[in-house]
Design an enzyme around this catalytic site. Sequence first.
Site, PDB file in Angstrom:
ATOM      1  N   TYR A  51       2.043   8.732  -9.982  1.00  0.00           N
ATOM      2  CA  TYR A  51       2.569  10.267  -9.880  1.00  0.00           C
ATOM      3  C   TYR A  51       3.696  10.442 -10.325  1.00  0.00           C
ATOM      4  CZ  TYR A  51      -1.816  10.584  -6.864  1.00  0.00           C
ATOM      5  OH  TYR A  51      -3.099  10.672  -6.427  1.00  0.00           O
TER       6      TYR A  51
ATOM      7  N   ASP B  79       0.760  -0.940  -0.076  1.00  0.00           N
ATOM      8  CA  ASP B  79       0.012  -0.075  -0.037  1.00  0.00           C
ATOM      9  C   ASP B  79       0.881   1.204   0.038  1.00  0.00           C
ATOM     10  OD1 ASP B  79      -2.959   0.901   0.143  1.00  0.00           O
ATOM     11  OD2 ASP B  79      -2.221   1.951   1.726  1.00  0.00           O
TER      12      ASP B  79
END
Length: 232
Positions: A187, A106
Site C-alpha cells: 500500500y 504481521d
Amino acid sequence: MAKKILRLAADLNSEQMAIETVEKSCILAAATLYFCAMTLLVVATSNPGKLKEMQVYLTDPSLPWELSLKPAELEIEETGTTFLENACLKASQVAKALGQWSIADDSGLSVDALNGAPGIYSARYAETDADRIARLLRELEAQPNRRAQFVCAIALARPDGSIALQTEGICAGEIVDAPRGTGGFGYDPIFYVPEAGMTFAEMPPELKHRVSHRGKAFEALLPQLEKINPEA
Ligand code: ITT
C-alpha cells in the site's frame, strides 16, 4: 661473507613467511569461531517486500544470527484477531516446524473512516497490490476523513515455539486520492506521512526504514534482541 648474507636473508624470509602463516591461521580461526557462533534465524514471511526490509534491520554484524528464509511450502494460517497474535502464531509455528529460531512480522493498514479496515485483513483485501489499492481508494471515494495508520507487530520464537520477544510499531498518516511514487511495496503509494511530506513509495528506503511502522517495531526490538543469547 656473501654466503652469510644470503643465509641471513633466507632466515628472515622464512621468519616472515612463518609470521604470515600464523597471521592467516589466526584470521581463519577467528572466522571459524565467528560463523560457528552464529545461530540460524528463519524469517517467517512469504512477502518479498517485507523480507527485503526485515533483512536490513537484522543484518547488523554485531548480531549472532545468520538469516535464512522460510520454505515456501510452509504456509501458516493467520487465525489471530490482532497483529500481535498473528505475528506470534507465524513465528511460533515456523520455529516449531523447523526446530529453529524464527522471526515474523504481521502488519497492515487501519483506516479510520473504515472502522480500522482492512487491518489484519490487509493482505486478504484483494488478490494483488494494485487491486488492494484500487479497492481501498474506491471505498474512500468522497470520504473527507483520510486518517489511517500502519501497524507492525514483530515476534521472535525459540526453536520450541515459545515466544521470546514481541514488539509493535505504529506510523500515522493519510490515504491520498491517487497512488504516488514507485518505491516500497504493498500500500506504499497511497500512504502519505505528513511529517515527511511524501508517501512511503516516494521516500528513499532509508527514510521509510526510520519512520515506518516496521522501523519503529524494530527500533523497540533490536536492543532486546541484542541481549538474547541463542545458545542459552
Ligand atoms: P507474510 O504473512 O508471509 O509475512 P503477508 O503479505 O501475508 O506476508 P501480512 O499478513 O502481515 O503479510 O499482511 C500485510 C499486508 O499489509 C500486505 O498486503 C502487505 O503488502 C501490507 N503491508 C505491510 N507492511 C507494509 C508496508 O510497509 N508498506 C506497504 N504495505 C504493507
